[in-house]
Design a protein around this motif. Structure first.
Motif, mmCIF file in Angstrom:
data_model
loop_
_atom_site.group_PDB
_atom_site.id
_atom_site.type_symbol
_atom_site.label_atom_id
_atom_site.label_comp_id
_atom_site.label_asym_id
_atom_site.label_seq_id
_atom_site.Cartn_x
_atom_site.Cartn_y
_atom_site.Cartn_z
ATOM 1 N N SER A 265 0.843 -1.211 0.000
ATOM 2 C CA SER A 265 0.000 0.000 0.000
ATOM 3 C C SER A 265 0.872 1.252 0.000
ATOM 4 O O SER A 265 0.583 2.236 -0.710
ATOM 5 C CB SER A 265 -0.904 -0.011 1.229
ATOM 6 N N LEU A 266 1.972 1.203 0.787
ATOM 7 C CA LEU A 266 2.907 2.331 0.794
ATOM 8 C C LEU A 266 3.566 2.498 -0.560
ATOM 9 O O LEU A 266 3.757 3.631 -1.041
ATOM 10 C CB LEU A 266 3.960 2.117 1.883
ATOM 11 N N LEU A 267 3.915 1.375 -1.199
ATOM 12 C CA LEU A 267 4.514 1.439 -2.533
ATOM 13 C C LEU A 267 3.545 2.045 -3.540
ATOM 14 O O LEU A 267 3.929 2.868 -4.382
ATOM 15 C CB LEU A 267 4.933 0.032 -2.974
ATOM 16 N N SER A 268 2.262 1.671 -3.450
ATOM 17 C CA SER A 268 1.260 2.230 -4.366
ATOM 18 C C SER A 268 1.075 3.722 -4.118
ATOM 19 O O SER A 268 0.838 4.493 -5.065
ATOM 20 C CB SER A 268 -0.069 1.491 -4.189
ATOM 21 N N TYR A 269 1.162 4.125 -2.862
ATOM 22 C CA TYR A 269 1.035 5.554 -2.555
ATOM 23 C C TYR A 269 2.263 6.329 -3.045
ATOM 24 O O TYR A 269 2.143 7.457 -3.541
ATOM 25 C CB TYR A 269 0.862 5.730 -1.059
ATOM 26 N N TYR A 270 3.451 5.705 -2.879
ATOM 27 C CA TYR A 270 4.692 6.378 -3.270
ATOM 28 C C TYR A 270 4.820 6.452 -4.792
ATOM 29 O O TYR A 270 5.248 7.467 -5.341
ATOM 30 C CB TYR A 270 5.877 5.629 -2.657
ATOM 31 N N GLN A 271 4.457 5.380 -5.461
ATOM 32 C CA GLN A 271 4.510 5.346 -6.916
ATOM 33 C C GLN A 271 3.188 4.781 -7.440
ATOM 34 O O GLN A 271 3.032 3.564 -7.613
ATOM 35 C CB GLN A 271 5.679 4.460 -7.401
#
Length: 368
Positions: free
Chosen positions: A182-188
């Motif tokens: 989820s953090l990866l999707s938010y970051y990129q």
């Protein structure tokens, strides 16, 4: 000053201006290059002091001790954050389970796992609240009269705990992986539709990328701080130069005003004199016109002669009045005795005038 300090000062002068080096060594001090120029000894003192302190004003030994303390603090903080992160993740897992339980059917073994974990978390939290630390008084009263041993009796069955411990790493890893994705999707956001393997590959580099981003942000922050200090100094320099220009402009304006003020005053005086003369001539003209409209020429001539005669008589009367006032003032200086004599004199003069008039009348009657 020692030889090393002298060499340091000399080196500062060769690299750049000594004043600029001192200002760069003490960015937090509110001093200008002009202050350093006017106080040469103070500038040398700051240049020498820069060898022993950093830009924040801390000495080298104190800076070393501070760095060690910060490293120890960071280690303790990482340990606390790791424990707190795991605890928060376990709480989030139980909350997610409660939400899923109300929207779908959960397998019994999974339900047992989360119930056991939730009970263990609650008991551990209660024991931590009831168990005083080494910094508190051991004799303090317990909450509701409970003890940690009593709370341990509320723990689930040992076999359930063992099953929960066996499944906990796998479930925790799954939960953390979901949060990382989820953090990866938010970051990129553009990586959200990528395959699972590619996401896992990019997820392994996410920590390094965020570390680089953090360093870049700190670098930009430091650069912004330096630019802010530079801007402040340039602003002070600009304001000082602007004040000098304003003072020079004021002096030029004052000199120019004083130089032309005399000519301007003379022209104004000539103008007002001519205007007053014109007004007086106009008043005389109006007076003559009023006289001509009111009287005849012979009457005006007679009035003029009468005015001259009355003016001369008025002046003679004023002179006589002044003379009498002077004599009267001299008489008043003699006191009350002279006043009695003056009254007697006036009475005798009146009697003489009366007798003279009577004698004149008697003589006229006799001649008839």
């Amino acid at each position: 000053m020692s030889a090393a300090e002298s060499a340091y000062v000399s080196t500062l002068g060769k690299v750049d201006s000594l004043h600029q080096q001192v200002l760069a060594s003490f960015p937090l001090c509110d001093i200008t290059e002009e202050d350093l120029t006017q106080n040469a000894q103070f500038c040398k003192l700051l240049a020498t002091l820069a060898q022993h302190v950093d830009q924040s004003g801390l000495t080298v030994p104190l800076k070393t001790e501070l760095e060690k303390a910060e490293q120890k603090l960071q280690s303790q903080r990482r340990y606390w954050l790791r424990s707190e992160g795991v605890h928060k993740a376990l709480q989030e897992m139980t909350q997610d389970h409660c939400i899923r339980k109300h929207h779908a059917t959960v397998p019994p073994d999974q339900n047992m796992f989360y119930e056991t974990m939730e009970k263990c978390l609650l008991v551990a939290q209660c024991i931590r609240q009831l168990d005083p630390s080494s910094t508190t008084n051991q004799d303090q009263p317990s909450v509701l009269g409970l003890t940690p041993q009593q709370m341990m009796e509320l723990m689930p069955l040992e076999k359930n705990i063992q099953r929960m411990k066996q499944s906990l790493p796998r479930e925790l890893e799954k939960h953390l992986k979901t949060k990382c994705l989820s953090l990866l999707s938010y970051y990129q956001p553009e990586w959200e539709n990528e395959s699972e393997g590619l996401k896992n590959s990019k997820l392994s580099h996410l920590s390094a990328q965020m570390g680089n981003e953090k360093k870049r942000a700190e670098s930009l922050k430091e650069s912004s701080r330096e630019n802010s200090v530079l801007l402040q100094r340039q602003t002070q320099l600009y304001l000082s130069e602007q004040i000098k220009c304003i003072q020079l402009l004021q002096s030029l304006i004052l000199d120019h005003r004083l130089r032309i003020q005399t000519d301007l005053d003379r022209k104004k005086l000539d103008y007002f004199e001519g205007k007053c003369e014109l007004v007086l001539q106009k008043i005389k003209t109006e007076m003559v016109e009023i006289q001509l409209d009111t009287y005849k020429v012979d009457t005006i001539s007679a009035h003029t002669k009468m005015r001259e005669k009355l003016s001369s008589d008025l002046k003679a009367s004023q002179v006589e009045k002044h003379s009498v006032e002077l004599k009267l003032a001299s008489f008043e200086m003699l006191g009350k005795d002279f006043e009695a004599l003056a009254e007697e004199y006036c009475r005798l003069r009146q009697e003489i005038e009366m007798n003279t008039w009577a004698l004149k009348e008697f003589t006229q009657c006799k001649n008839k």
